[in-house]
Design an enzyme around this catalytic site. Structure first.
Site, PDB file in Angstrom:
ATOM      1  N   PHE A  67      30.060  56.210  48.910  1.00  0.00           N
ATOM      2  CA  PHE A  67      31.271  56.263  47.834  1.00  0.00           C
ATOM      3  C   PHE A  67      30.955  54.831  46.764  1.00  0.00           C
ATOM      4  O   PHE A  67      31.877  54.559  46.263  1.00  0.00           O
ATOM      5  CB  PHE A  67      32.651  56.112  48.400  1.00  0.00           C
ATOM      6  CG  PHE A  67      33.011  56.961  49.426  1.00  0.00           C
ATOM      7  CD1 PHE A  67      32.603  58.271  49.265  1.00  0.00           C
ATOM      8  CD2 PHE A  67      33.917  56.778  50.151  1.00  0.00           C
ATOM      9  CE1 PHE A  67      32.970  59.289  50.052  1.00  0.00           C
ATOM     10  CE2 PHE A  67      34.246  57.624  51.216  1.00  0.00           C
ATOM     11  CZ  PHE A  67      33.826  58.954  51.028  1.00  0.00           C
TER      12      PHE A  67
ATOM     13  N   CYS B 260      27.916  54.752  44.311  1.00  0.00           N
ATOM     14  CA  CYS B 260      26.793  54.565  43.294  1.00  0.00           C
ATOM     15  C   CYS B 260      27.624  54.496  42.130  1.00  0.00           C
ATOM     16  O   CYS B 260      28.500  55.733  41.831  1.00  0.00           O
ATOM     17  CB  CYS B 260      26.170  56.096  43.250  1.00  0.00           C
ATOM     18  SG  CYS B 260      24.790  56.043  41.965  1.00  0.00           S
TER      19      CYS B 260
ATOM     20  N   CYS C 277      20.011  10.472  35.047  1.00  0.00           N
ATOM     21  CA  CYS C 277      19.782  11.164  34.059  1.00  0.00           C
ATOM     22  C   CYS C 277      21.047  11.569  33.389  1.00  0.00           C
ATOM     23  O   CYS C 277      21.009  12.004  32.118  1.00  0.00           O
ATOM     24  CB  CYS C 277      19.615  12.621  34.740  1.00  0.00           C
ATOM     25  SG  CYS C 277      20.761  13.140  35.731  1.00  0.00           S
TER      26      CYS C 277
ATOM     27  N   CYS D 288      38.794   9.518  39.610  1.00  0.00           N
ATOM     28  CA  CYS D 288      38.272  10.649  40.316  1.00  0.00           C
ATOM     29  C   CYS D 288      39.055  11.635  41.093  1.00  0.00           C
ATOM     30  O   CYS D 288      39.723  11.267  41.968  1.00  0.00           O
ATOM     31  CB  CYS D 288      37.155  10.202  41.325  1.00  0.00           C
ATOM     32  SG  CYS D 288      36.425  11.747  42.291  1.00  0.00           S
TER      33      CYS D 288
END
Ligand SMILES: Cc1cc2nc3c(=O)[nH]c(=O)nc-3n(C[C@H](O)[C@H](O)[C@H](O)COP(=O)(O)OP(=O)(O)OC[C@H]3O[C@@H](n4cnc5c(N)ncnc54)[C@H](O)[C@@H]3O)c2cc1C
Ligand SMILES: Cc1cc2nc3c(=O)[nH]c(=O)nc-3n(C[C@H](O)[C@H](O)[C@H](O)COP(=O)(O)O)c2cc1C
Ligand code: SF4
Ligand code: SF4
Ligand code: SF4
Lengths: 437, 453
Positions: free
Chosen positions: A137, A139, A350, A382
């Site tokens: 049921f 596709c 970074c 935070c």
């Protein structure tokens, strides 16, 4: 050695790795090769009704997205159900099942939504000695335009009706394969259960346009200048599939309904995740289509080695183990407090955590300390959101540390409450206020 | 600290320098590096790398197992084919084996780092002392394995897996063969060779008798009487001679002896080396002796090889390694005479060579290189005694493809066999395959203790 033998609604297979109904299971040649490579079972490529078979396009059927090094991350297809004659398929299925009695062989079926059509095909399938049937049921392209596949799967009443017919006309176990192209996956699962299905399997592919050809202004794959939406599958769809499996596993109405987990299973770990979220076994398509049948060896050894390392002996020891820990947002503990912590020895400076937090979140990570480039979490800002953890390129460099009960949360200035409390009783919740009044 | 004096001396360098000079040539990958490296593998079908591996390790599978976070499963994939996969990961000339065949070379000229990934997985498993094999029920068969080198160890392990009782005899005090006494120190640090021997033997059913030499302490005929089968993994215990004037001068040494002494030394500072060293030869041994002499503090190290660069047995990578350490490689030079002073080496006279109609010929042009130490690395040879009528050819043992020799119930493998590649990994493959052949022969013969009808 962990015992990987699988018993799914009475269908036995030496391991929980089945090939999903798709090109890898289209004919005896492929399936024999799959069994030789070690697959526990197959769901044969979806059969259609008697008569001239469907046709596929004769140009490209697939589109994909890749990582920078061409790792295939998501696959999109516009293939239909089997384009081979029904009787050829049935003959081959019978022979394969005879050659491989210890493997699971399931017939996937998609015929028009009429009682006579199902009534006609079921005895033919039963005669092959197949261990069960799967109702496609799902596709989302082509077949749905003809009132089948996801066109049925999107209407719970149709699902229930067809499942009922199947339970009436065959003694074989019925697995209902669900489409993810629906808002609430619990609805079709409940309908399948109401119809008497033995299990559900999910997900089928997701409606998608995988990319657009910007020179020709057409979606990929392009067939003679035009494209159509296709079905998305492969690693990219796993998170969606996992959630849908978990939703059904924890829904009180479908709780305990066996689930065959499908969608992006590529490694042993993916499979283990489906199992602990409630799947009784898994089905695989794209990983096999990308790497060949041998890939199952990694899945088998990985699952078995992990189970050994953790002391799990059988699949029953792990199936559904995470289900009790999947809950609604409203039941999450609002008194749980965590803060990000940066391991300064691991940090390569970074700056990604800083800019993510600074530009888009809570301004809780420094860039300079005493004029020196230095990234550190300010606990008083935070909120514990975990964004920095996810954008940091260094594994385990940023970790989320739980604040023990009683310690002062620098952000709120209040001690961490040891008691569990959730939104349902929170003073800001209008419903909770109403109830209290 | 350290000295630059002429003569053959130890302690040429400050102590700390020895340690860094003899540290790991290819440092191990950490987990993250291993994941990144493994991600480059395409999981090729019928993978060329796997075909290029003499032990046919399932390389795509073991790399995929690393990438999915299962290094233990990965190690098993490796050990299933090659129980010395740990050492092979360190010493295989991958640039001429698996990595040369890797399809990544075609587009990028940069193969997947198969050797280092293999080391990563095997290190994880060996550190955890993860044991993958148990012995089959005892077969009651006894096999003698002569030589505890890679060939002998691989054979013994596979025989033990099959349930046969194995006794290994080795002439040397330690097991491991050239893994222990030959491989360059910077390829096998931290006493890895002995750790690996222990790991292999822990399957049980293998008794090792060190200090026992075939030909000296017992003969092949005696072994045949006591055992159901014999495996010979004797390696090449002899060294080719120069047959030159001055060969017996003090300072002319066999490269393999120098390397063995170096491997057995803890600090390396006690290993004497010349100020000016000449190494004769063009293979792996010549390179290893030259590089390690340089690392010990020799000022000038020259490899002299009597043919061209393209004829050297040492791989391109090995030659580059030597060059990077400051070793000079000179070609088309053959030794003519060793010059002595007071019984000690003073230099070596060499003569230029050329190829004439495919034949190596001396040109008559000579020159002298001053040296206080000269290493002979012009090839090892098979030294066997007590072998009875065993068929040899070209000085090595003749076997069929399964390792069967000319004598019934005697198998052989590794360097001592004719037509081998003289690599650790090939020795492992031959030992393993001979064990399988022995096992088949046992199975084909009538069962040992047949039930009374
Ligand atoms: C200096 C040097 C460097 C090398 N470097 C590399 C390298 O980097 N990579 C690589 O792949 N290969 C290398 N090789 C080659 C590799 O070491 C050999 O191919 C491999 O060790 C052969 O294994 P084997 O078991 O046949 O013999 P060996 O390793 O030689 O083992 C033979 C064993 O038999 C014992 N034995 C010999 N005679 C008797 C006897 N009569 N009685 C009892 N025991 C006996 C010896 O003591 C020894 O333990 C190198 C070789 C040398 C010499
Ligand atoms: C080319 C292709 C054809 C498919 N055909 C079918 C089919 O005929 N019947 C069906 O039930 N599912 C079909 N599927 C869906 C798969 O069975 C599976 O549900 C989906 O691909 C998700 O799994 P994966 O991520 O492992 O690929 C097909 C998928 C692909 C890629
Ligand atoms: S995968 Fe095979 S069938 Fe498909 S386009 Fe390529 S060559 Fe043709
Ligand atoms: S993202 Fe990670 S590595 Fe980069 S600065 Fe932040 S903590 Fe350091
Ligand atoms: S050839 Fe290279 S890319 Fe292919 S399987 Fe081997 S290591 Fe992986």
């Amino acid at each position: 050695m962990a015992d990987l033998r699988n018993n799914f609604v009475g269908i036995k297979s030496p391991n929980p790795f089945w090939l999903a109904s798709a090109p890898p299971t289209d004919k005896a040649y492929n399936v024999e090769r799959a069994f030789k490579a070690g697959w526990g079972g197959v769901v044969w490529k979806t059969l259609g009704e008697e008569g001239p078979p469907v046709v596929n396009v004769n140009g490209p059927r697939y589109g994909a997205i890749w990582g920078a090094d061409r790792r295939l991350l998501g696959l999109n297809n516009i293939e239909l159900i089997t384009d081979r004659d029904l009787y050829v398929n049935l003959r081959e299925m019978k022979q394969v099942k005879m050659n491989w009695p210890d493997r699971a062989l399931i017939a996937s079926i998609m015929v028009p939504c009429e009682e006579e059509a199902w009534k006609a095909i079921l005895p033919l399938v039963e005669d092959t000695g197949a261990d069960g049937i799967e109702l496609n049921f799902g596709c989302p392209h082509g077949m749905s335009e003809r009132g089948m596949g996801s066109a049925v799967g999107q209407v719970p009443e149709y699902i229930e009706m067809v499942v009922r017919w199947c339970k009436q006309y065959t003694r074989m176990p019925v697995i209902t394969k669900l489409t993810p192209n629906i808002t609430d996956i619990r609805k079709p699962a409940r309908a399948a259960k109401a119809g008497g299905t033995d299990a559900v399997s999910l997900i089928n592919t997701i409606n998608s346009i995988v990319s657009v050809d910007l020179d020709n202004f057409a979606p990929n794959p392009t067939v003679g200048g035009k494209g159509t939406h296709g079905g998305y599958c492969g690693p990219a769809v796993k998170p969606i599939a996992l959630n849908m499996v978990a939703e059904i596993a924890r829904d009180p109405e479908t709780y305990g309904l066996p689930i065959s987990g499908i969608g992006g299973v590529t490694t042993w770990r993916d499979a283990a995740e489906f199992l602990v979220l409630g799947a009784g076994n898994v089905q695989v398509c794209t990983a096999a289509m990308t790497y060949g049948f041998k890939i199952v060896q990694e899945m088998i050894s990985g699952l078995s080695d992990w189970m050994d390392a953790k002391g799990h002996r059988t699949l029953d020891d792990i199936t559904g183990r995470a289900v009790p820990n999947v809950t609604d947002w409203q039941y999450l503990n609002l008194n749980y407090v965590a803060k990000a912590k940066i391991d300064q020895d691991a940090c390569i400076k970074c700056g990604r955590c800083h800019i993510a937090c600074e530009d888009t979140s809570h301004q809780a990570i420094t860039q300079f300390v005493n004029g020196v480039r230095h990234f550190e979490v300010m606990e008083d800002e935070c909120v514990g959101c975990n964004l920095c953890v996810n954008v940091c390129p260094v594994e385990n460099c940023i970790t989320m540390e739980e604040l023990p009960a009683g310690t002062i949360d620098q952000r709120t200035g209040k001690p961490v409450d040891p008691n569990y409390a959730n939104w349902t009783t929170h003073p800001n919740n209008p419903m909770a206020r109403q109830a209290a009044e | 600290m350290g000295t630059t004096q002429s003569g053959i001396l130890g302690g040429r360098l400050p102590l700390g320098e020895y340690e860094s000079n003899f540290s790991d040539l290819h440092p191990p990958l950490d987990k993250h590096e291993a994941l990144v490296a493994s991600d480059r593998c395409y999981f090729c079908h019928d993978a060329p790398c796997m075909t290029a591996c003499p032990t046919s390790i399932d390389i795509p599978l073991f790399i995929r197992q690393i990438s999915t976070g299962n290094p233990i499963g990965s190690a098993k994939t490796i050990f299933d084919q090659n129980i010395l996969g740990g050492m092979c990961a360190r010493v295989c000339p991958t640039e001429t084996l698996c990595e040369q065949a890797c399809v990544r070379n075609t587009a990028e000229e940069r193969p997947v780092e198969i050797g280092r990934l293999q080391r990563y997985a095997t290190d994880v498993a060996m550190k955890e002392n993860k044991q993958f094999y148990t012995r089959a029920a005892s077969s009651g068969r006894k096999v003698a394995v002569i030589g505890a080198g890679p060939a002998g160890l691989a054979a013994a392990h596979r025989l033990a897996v099959k349930g046969h009782d194995v006794v290994i005899y080795d002439a040397r005090p330690k097991s491991g063969g050239l893994n222990e006494y030959g491989i360059a120190a910077y390829k096998s640090v931290d006493d890895f060779a002995q750790k690996e021997v222990d790991y292999v033997l822990s399957i049980g059913g293998i008794e090792v008798r060190n200090g026992q030499a075939l030909g000296r302490d017992f003969t092949l005929a005696e072994l045949q009487e006591q055992y159901d089968a014999v495996f010979l993994g004797l390696g090449l215990a002899g060294v080719n001679a120069l047959r030159l004037e001055g060969e017996n001068a003090e300072g002319v040494e066999d490269a393999v002896d120098f390397i063995a002494a170096l491997r057995q030394s803890k600090t390396k500072a006690d290993i004497p080396v010349g100020r000016r060293v000449v190494v004769l030869g063009g293979g792996m041994t010549a390179i290893d002796a030259a590089v390690q002499a340089k690392l010990l503090g020799a000022e000038e190290v020259t490899i002299c090889y009597r043919r061209g660069k393209e004829h050297m047995n040492a791989s391109e990578f090995e030659q580059d390694l030597a060059a990077s350490k400051g070793v000079t490689i000179r070609h088309w030079l053959q030794p003519k005479r060793i010059a002595e002073k007071d019984g000690k080496v003073a230099g070596i006279e060499l003569e230029y060579t050329t190829l004439e109609d495919g034949k190596l010929t001396a040109t008559g042009e000579t020159g002298i290189i001053a040296a206080d130490q000269i290493f002979k690395a012009i090839g090892q040879s098979f030294l066997g005694s007590g072998l009875g009528a065993l068929k040899l050819e070209g000085g090595r043992i003749v076997t069929d493809a399964e390792g069967r020799t000319s004598i019934d119930n005697v198998w052989a493998g590794g360097d001592c066999v004719l037509g081998g590649e003289d690599l650790t990994v090939s020795a492992v493959a031959m030992g393993r395959d001979a064990a399988e052949s022995i096992n088949r022969a046992f199975a084909a013969a009538a069962p040992r203790a047949s039930a009374v009808a």
